[in-house]
Design a protein around this motif. Sequence first.
Motif, mmCIF file in Angstrom:
data_model
loop_
_atom_site.group_PDB
_atom_site.id
_atom_site.type_symbol
_atom_site.label_atom_id
_atom_site.label_comp_id
_atom_site.label_asym_id
_atom_site.label_seq_id
_atom_site.Cartn_x
_atom_site.Cartn_y
_atom_site.Cartn_z
ATOM 1 N N THR A 179 -26.781 -24.816 25.394
ATOM 2 C CA THR A 179 -26.444 -23.419 25.107
ATOM 3 C C THR A 179 -25.153 -23.407 24.299
ATOM 4 N N LYS A 183 -22.140 -20.951 22.685
ATOM 5 C CA LYS A 183 -21.516 -19.626 22.596
ATOM 6 C C LYS A 183 -20.455 -19.689 21.518
ATOM 7 N N THR A 237 -28.527 -27.627 31.795
ATOM 8 C CA THR A 237 -28.205 -27.168 30.446
ATOM 9 C C THR A 237 -26.724 -27.378 30.156
ATOM 10 N N THR A 239 -24.860 -15.948 21.292
ATOM 11 C CA THR A 239 -25.321 -17.040 22.172
ATOM 12 C C THR A 239 -26.700 -17.528 21.745
ATOM 13 N N CYS A 240 -26.832 -18.834 21.609
ATOM 14 C CA CYS A 240 -28.167 -19.367 21.330
ATOM 15 C C CYS A 240 -28.423 -20.581 22.209
ATOM 16 N N SER A 241 -29.702 -20.885 22.389
ATOM 17 C CA SER A 241 -30.035 -22.122 23.088
ATOM 18 C C SER A 241 -30.782 -23.023 22.111
ATOM 19 N N SER A 263 -30.186 -15.430 22.298
ATOM 20 C CA SER A 263 -30.467 -14.497 23.392
ATOM 21 C C SER A 263 -29.570 -13.266 23.279
ATOM 22 N N THR A 276 -23.418 -26.501 28.126
ATOM 23 C CA THR A 276 -22.928 -25.314 27.405
ATOM 24 C C THR A 276 -21.758 -25.708 26.519
#
Length: 468
Positions: free
Chosen positions: A139, A141, A2, A128-130, A124, A4
């Motif tokens: 991800t 932030k 993932t 923060t999202c994915s 989440s 970020t």
Amino acid sequence: MTETLKTHVLVVGGGPGGYVAAIRAGQLGLDTILVEGDKLGGTCLIRGCIPSKALIHVAEKFDGMVAASDAEGALGIHLAAKPSIDFAETVRWKDGITAKLNSGVGALLKKAKVKTVAGWATFSDGKTCSVATAEGPVTIKADHVILAQGSEPVELPMLPFGGKVISSTEALSLDTLPRSLVVIGAGYIGLELGSAFAKLGVAVTVLEARDRILPLYDDALAAPVRQWLGNAGVTLHLEASAEGLDASGALRVKGKDGREFTLAADKILVTVGRKPRTEGWGIETMAVDLDGRFVKVDDQCRTSMRDVWAIGDLVGEPMLAHKASAQGEMVAEIIAGHRRHFQPAGIPAVCFTQPEIVSIGLSPAEAEAQGLEILVGQFPYMANGRALTLEGDKEGGFVRVVARKSDHRVIGIQAVGSHVSELSGEFALALEMGAMLEDLAGTIHAHPTLGEAFHEGALKALGHAIHI
Ligand code: NAI
């Protein structure tokens, strides 16, 4: 693995609210990411305002040609044969416009140095999202989150979308024209699209649960539209509700006084309102309060969670693109340190029916309900030369100016008539600038234009209209 990403501003939703917020944030030098799961431009550009106006334009041209092919073509134009339409070609032309606007938005975001991430965001926690992108999960932030997920059509439980039951999205992308169409809901979308399909030769029937069309506007504003629907052969059932489909696929309807009947139609278009998109993206993981079905915000579009903002259809009525973009611009500026509040003097609403309706501020009835003493000046369209040259007198229409009696400040403007949507900017400017009747009266309006009807409306409120 993932990836970020960290950013100062994360905007979720690429409709007019979201993309304007992101562009403005980028212009102000803020590190900004915009996430959009479908196409940049959102409902407005891709499957709402713009495509429907394209369809309305085609329908108007077609209708004019049909009139010219009739023996009594009134303008001296005569066509030897009836026009025909290849609707798939119409839809391709419309798709060309939305594609241009879609790539235009992408280019503007790039110019403002906004990074766009394609995929659906799921939160989440508040910051923060994915996003599942084509290249893998990302991800994100952020310090600030701007929620701009918009709205979606309301579905009727007894008539779920699918097959012949369609929403405005499918209505704007049909391969062929249906021979018959039942429209459920005589609001904005139902009447804009219903009227366009009627002009294209489709047999249109409209069902409305209330006892009148366009409940948002007063009777005087809705009357010319109702007259046009009648003249165009659109069947209107008021106080009627859809009950579902029978075994043959016909629509079961409960009409006035409980009378039941069925309507057979190729397509059934459900336009009974839109609802904010507050599900399916993790709002429950955020400390964001709701106000009924909308996200609760203050007059700076702050939610109950610090540095989480919400704009547009998500936060309440009116669900209009221009409200969303104004809020988006404001939020970006507040994040950049500007002092801003969302307190417009009015938000214009335009209904692109035949004829068109514009409304901003208070109607006479709303002003009186507030206990205000008012002056009202109403000028008929048929006394405006330009309206006559545009065949704008056929359904009547007028421009109405509402002002406070005590100081002549304009508090509301409404109009109904062909092409009158183009006056909405002048109406909004007058209200936002706090114009007095004397300001409107003292402004020289170009001749011959529809704007002169606005000037005359103000003169009428002052008691000395010239042309009536
Ligand atoms: P709407 O709220 O304008 O109209 C819905 C209509 O459906 C109402 O007249 C309501 O009484 C009727 N209705 C509700 N349930 C019914 C039922 N079961 N059977 C029969 N009738 C029923 O909603 P619409 O047209 O779907 O538009 C949604 C929103 O989209 C509008 O509120 C507007 O903000 C926006 N919009 C704006 C446009 C513009 O600015 N020109 C154009 C189109 C949409």
